[in-house]
Design a protein around this motif. Structure first.
Motif, PDB file in Angstrom:
ATOM      1  N   TYR A  23     -24.903  37.351  89.783  1.00  0.00           N
ATOM      2  CA  TYR A  23     -24.309  36.094  90.227  1.00  0.00           C
ATOM      3  C   TYR A  23     -22.853  36.091  89.767  1.00  0.00           C
ATOM      4  CZ  TYR A  23     -29.023  34.223  91.043  1.00  0.00           C
ATOM      5  OH  TYR A  23     -30.308  34.005  91.496  1.00  0.00           O
ATOM      6  N   LYS A  32     -23.892  36.050  95.393  1.00  0.00           N
ATOM      7  CA  LYS A  32     -25.070  36.759  94.896  1.00  0.00           C
ATOM      8  C   LYS A  32     -25.030  38.196  95.422  1.00  0.00           C
ATOM      9  CE  LYS A  32     -28.937  34.361  95.362  1.00  0.00           C
ATOM     10  NZ  LYS A  32     -29.931  33.434  95.967  1.00  0.00           N
ATOM     11  N   ILE A  58     -28.075  31.287  84.270  1.00  0.00           N
ATOM     12  CA  ILE A  58     -29.111  31.390  85.301  1.00  0.00           C
ATOM     13  C   ILE A  58     -30.430  31.012  84.647  1.00  0.00           C
ATOM     14  CG2 ILE A  58     -30.185  32.857  87.041  1.00  0.00           C
ATOM     15  CD1 ILE A  58     -27.157  32.526  87.373  1.00  0.00           C
ATOM     16  N   SER A  76     -30.379  27.804  92.721  1.00  0.00           N
ATOM     17  CA  SER A  76     -30.024  29.221  92.743  1.00  0.00           C
ATOM     18  C   SER A  76     -30.367  29.898  94.069  1.00  0.00           C
ATOM     19  CB  SER A  76     -30.718  29.962  91.592  1.00  0.00           C
ATOM     20  OG  SER A  76     -32.126  29.818  91.671  1.00  0.00           O
ATOM     21  N   LEU A  79     -27.689  27.601  96.641  1.00  0.00           N
ATOM     22  CA  LEU A  79     -26.340  27.463  96.070  1.00  0.00           C
ATOM     23  C   LEU A  79     -25.735  26.095  96.382  1.00  0.00           C
ATOM     24  CD1 LEU A  79     -24.876  31.033  96.763  1.00  0.00           C
ATOM     25  CD2 LEU A  79     -26.154  30.207  94.773  1.00  0.00           C
TER      26      LEU A  79
END
Length: 278
Positions: A23, A32, A58, A76, A79
């Protein structure tokens, strides 16, 4: 020695690795990247403007960002910003060290308070646990924190009360790494501390670990890795006898260990080296 993974065009780049994904926060974007194929999985403009004081974690389904006194929780997968908290008001109350565990997000606030956000309820609370800013924090069986006064703090995870503390360094205890038995601490006094996790007593200390400011990168096999960007060097320390194993003549502020590989971000370049071959 170091093999290129990816080159970014952004000027403010931060890298974290989770599983097989790298990331990257690059200016306004989150990217990503598949660390095995070097292919971009996703790229999305998330922030309205560039940020020079960001850091992030993360944490499973979410990414927790800090930027000055604001904390963002970002999905995640998509986004997308899901939540936003103002943990302070200005640069006198900005966010310092951050970490998470299964239940909470933790943030040290400048000049002492510990902010805790419950991940399920999103409730925010503050606790007074330190007389100075907490720049590094880890949550495991207890919450361990290091502050500007050079102290290490051991904090209960149920009451969030300070259990004990110890004066370890003469200056800011700015970097920390937990292993099964020890806590390794890096300070602006240039010493590397080795702390017993149970008693938080200093077992040993190495002065002038680097000649200039350094931080703890991570653990590899039976070794601890430190890096000093001003010195342009990364050092590998043997845990068994706490002696210097080797020195690598390269360092950046954004380095991490993953699968016996030492990853680093230098400007917009992401690269890695196999520690077994260094």
């Amino acid at each position: 020695m170091f093999k290129s993974v990816f080159q970014l065009n952004g000027t403010n780049n931060i890298m974290k690795i989770d599983g097989n994904i790298i990331y990257v926060c690059s200016d306004k974007n989150i990217i990503k990247i598949d660390k095995n194929t070097s292919k971009v999985i996703d790229c999305k403009k998330v922030f309205p403007k560039n940020g020079k004081s960001r850091d992030f974690i993360i944490d499973g389904d979410f990414i927790y960002f800090r930027e000055f006194f604001t904390c963002y929780r970002i999905d995640s997968d998509t986004l997308t910003i899901m939540n936003e908290w103002k943990l302070g008001n200005d640069l006198r109350t900005d966010i310092c060290g951050i970490c998470t565990d299964d239940s909470n997000f933790y943030a040290g606030i400048r000049n002492g308070p510990l902010a805790i956000i419950n991940k399920k309820t999103c409730q925010l609370k503050y606790y007074n646990v330190s007389d100075s800013s907490i720049w590094t924090i880890k949550a495991d069986d207890f919450i361990y924190a290091g502050n500007v006064n050079g102290q290490i703090l051991k904090i209960d995870k149920l009451s969030y009360q300070l259990i004990k503390y110890a004066n370890i360094h003469k200056k800011n205890l700015k970097s920390m790494l937990l292993t099964k038995e020890y806590i390794y601490t890096g300070s602006q006094d240039l010493s590397l501390g080795i702390i017993d996790r149970e008693t938080i007593e200093c077992i040993d200390k190495y002065k002038n670990c680097h000649k200039k400011m350094f931080y703890l990168v991570g653990k590899w096999k039976n070794y601890i890795i430190t890096a000093s960007v001003p010195c342009g060097e990364t050092k590998v320390w043997d845990i068994s006898n706490h002696s210097l194993y080797k020195t690598i003549n390269k360092a950046t502020w954004n380095m991490t260990m993953k699968d016996s590989k030492l990853y680093m971000m230098d400007g917009g370049m992401i690269s890695y080296a196999d520690m077994n071959k260094l």
